[in-house]
Scaffold this active site. Structure first.
Site, short mmCIF file in Angstrom:
data_model
loop_
_atom_site.label_atom_id
_atom_site.label_comp_id
_atom_site.label_asym_id
_atom_site.label_seq_id
_atom_site.Cartn_x
_atom_site.Cartn_y
_atom_site.Cartn_z
N LYS A 113 -7.42 6.12 1.99
CA LYS A 113 -7.76 5.40 0.75
C LYS A 113 -8.97 4.53 1.01
O LYS A 113 -9.15 4.03 2.13
CB LYS A 113 -6.59 4.52 0.29
CG LYS A 113 -6.68 4.14 -1.18
CD LYS A 113 -6.18 5.28 -2.04
CE LYS A 113 -6.29 4.99 -3.52
NZ LYS A 113 -5.56 6.00 -4.30
N ASN A 229 -7.53 6.64 -17.54
CA ASN A 229 -7.53 8.09 -17.31
C ASN A 229 -6.11 8.64 -17.20
O ASN A 229 -5.70 9.51 -17.97
CB ASN A 229 -8.36 8.40 -16.05
CG ASN A 229 -8.32 9.88 -15.70
OD1 ASN A 229 -7.26 10.45 -15.46
ND2 ASN A 229 -9.46 10.53 -15.68
#
Ligand code: NAD
Length: 424
Positions: A113, A229
């Protein structure tokens, strides 16, 4: 302390949450202490300092991170987050959750990440591009098409992925390498269906959960926290199954209409105004009220630590499908489980995004592109299998879906570590 956008402070460290989940899973499967220690520590965490020329001529230094948690099953994979509240602990936690997520979806990746502490809403296009390219340059030596493949996350998207691909390609051999990153725009190697994948995958898990609970989707209502999103597509696809959206929110506030909110209309409104706030015919509600709304399906799709010990007992949904990463704290989990609420945990519910990222990478490596039907069909097969694998694990051990998903993932990762062995 973690300052949330709501202005409240919560002393919840996401990495401690991730460690606690690992510990619980380790106990259940009687995992060797040494192996648990391997999994408790990311293999590498890089902190980078990013000097950027701002539009006013001044230099501002931003801080970025890339955490590479585990690559026993394949290259590190995980998004890049732009947010003022990014911390190294958050990035580490998210990278561990990516390891589990890829293992549950049974795709050949490990977990990684990235994040940059910044507020993209207050930056110009030029500043964002310079920051993104500088971040790509700063992490270029530890990422690669077969080592670590980034993707979008909160407040990053196709535009940033394109800049990263371009920068990496220029730096590393100066030929186009679409396989370095996923979530790209279609003209430069993005996959059809990628943009919708997280929401679509989540809807498949909701469909399977409804079957298990014998709930008829036609009689369901849903509330969505974070109409971005993931939240927008999740609402769209769950609506397609017959559910009625009754509440939605974003960082500016929430709206409620018990008679139903048309998802497509709300998306148009959000695109035009930048927020769900002010949608005609709906009343405004706070984010706290949205979470506690009487509904069948609650979809947290914003940030971490939204369902906590404070509000968990007031959650009235039957199914909580986590589009966001880490929206529920371990204390809240217990409460939801005791109240017989079926939680479809983040690492299962939002695995559609990384699954189609994997499809995108495969297409890039082969320079051979699939139809949208092919993508969606394979996604359905993968996610449905993942849901059933977790569900059966929860039955086998008599545990909730979150513990089951971590148990399933840890077992798969540990198996790979054991087969590969320790070097030297
Ligand atoms: P996004 O930026 O498109 O959307 C985030 C939304 O949350 C925005 O509408 C924002 O206004 C809203 N928000 C922020 N703070 C809020 C608050 N305090 N209360 C209510 N709403 C708030 O980001 P996204 O890509 O949709 O990601 C959302 C979550 O889903 C993140 O946790 C992310 O890690 C996770 N996720 C996304 C994907 C993906 O493919 N997009 C995949 C897996 C997981």
């Amino acid at each position: 302390m973690l300052e949330t956008e709501k202005g409240s402070t919560a002393a919840i460290n996401p990495f401690e949450v991730a460690l606690k989940q690992l510990d619980e899973a380790a106990k259940l499967i009687k995992l060797d202490k040494g192996l648990q220690e391997v999994l408790a520590n990311p293999k590498r965490v890089l902190t980078v300092s990013l000097p950027i020329r701002m539009d006013n001529g001044e230099t501002q230094v931003f801080t970025g991170f890339r955490s590479q948690h585990n690559d026993a099953r394949g290259p590190y994979k995980g998004g890049i987050r732009y947010h003022p509240q990014v911390t190294i602990e958050e990035v580490k936690a998210l990278s561990m959750w990516m390891t589990w997520k890829c293992a549950i979806a049974d795709i050949p990746y490990g977990g990684g990440k990235g994040g940059v502490i910044c507020n993209p809403k207050e930056m110009s296009e030029g500043e964002l591009e310079r920051l993104t390219r500088r971040y790509a340059y700063a992490i270029a030596d530890i990422i690669g098409p077969h080592t670590d493949i980034p993707a979008p996350d909160v407040y990053t998207g196709g535009k940033e992925m394109a800049w990263i691909m371009d920068t990496y390609s220029a730096l590393k051999g100066n030929y186009v390498q679409p396989e370095i990153i996923t979530g790209k725009p279609i003209p430069i190697g993005g996959s059809l269906g990628r943009n919708e994948a997280t929401g679509r995958g989540l809807a498949f898990t909701v469909r399977e959960a409804a079957k298990k609970l014998k709930v008829d989707m036609k009689n369901t209502t849903m509330a969505v926290e974070g109409f971005g999103n993931a939240g927008q597509f999740a609402s769209q696809f769950v609506e397609n199954q017959g559910a009625k959206l009754i509440a939605a929110s974003d960082s500016r506030g929430g709206i409620y209409n018990k008679n139903g909110i048309d998802v497509a209309e709300l998306r148009k409104h959000k695109e035009k105004t930048g927020s769900v706030v002010g949608f005609s015919g709906a009343n405004s509600i706070s984010n706290e009220e949205l979470l506690e709304t009487e509904c069948t399906i609650l979809i947290p799709a914003a940030l971490e630590n939204q369902i906590t010990a404070k509000n968990a007992s007031r959650i009235k949904a039957k199914i909580v499908a986590e589009a966001a990463n880490g929206p529920t704290t371990p204390e809240a989990d217990e409460v939801l489980h005791n109240n017989k609420i079926l939680v479809i945990p983040d690492i299962l519910a939002n695995g559609g995004g990384v699954t189609v990222s994997y499809f995108e990478w495969l297409q890039n490596l082969r320079r051979d592109y699939w139809t949208e039907e092919e993508v969606n069909e394979r996604l359905d097969r993968n996610i449905t299998k993942a849901f059933l694998d977790v569900y059966h694990t929860s039955e086998k051990y008599g545990i909730d879906m979150r513990k089951a998903s971590t148990v399933l993932a840890v077992n798969r990762v540990v198996e790979a570590i054991k087969i590969r062995g320790l070097w030297p």
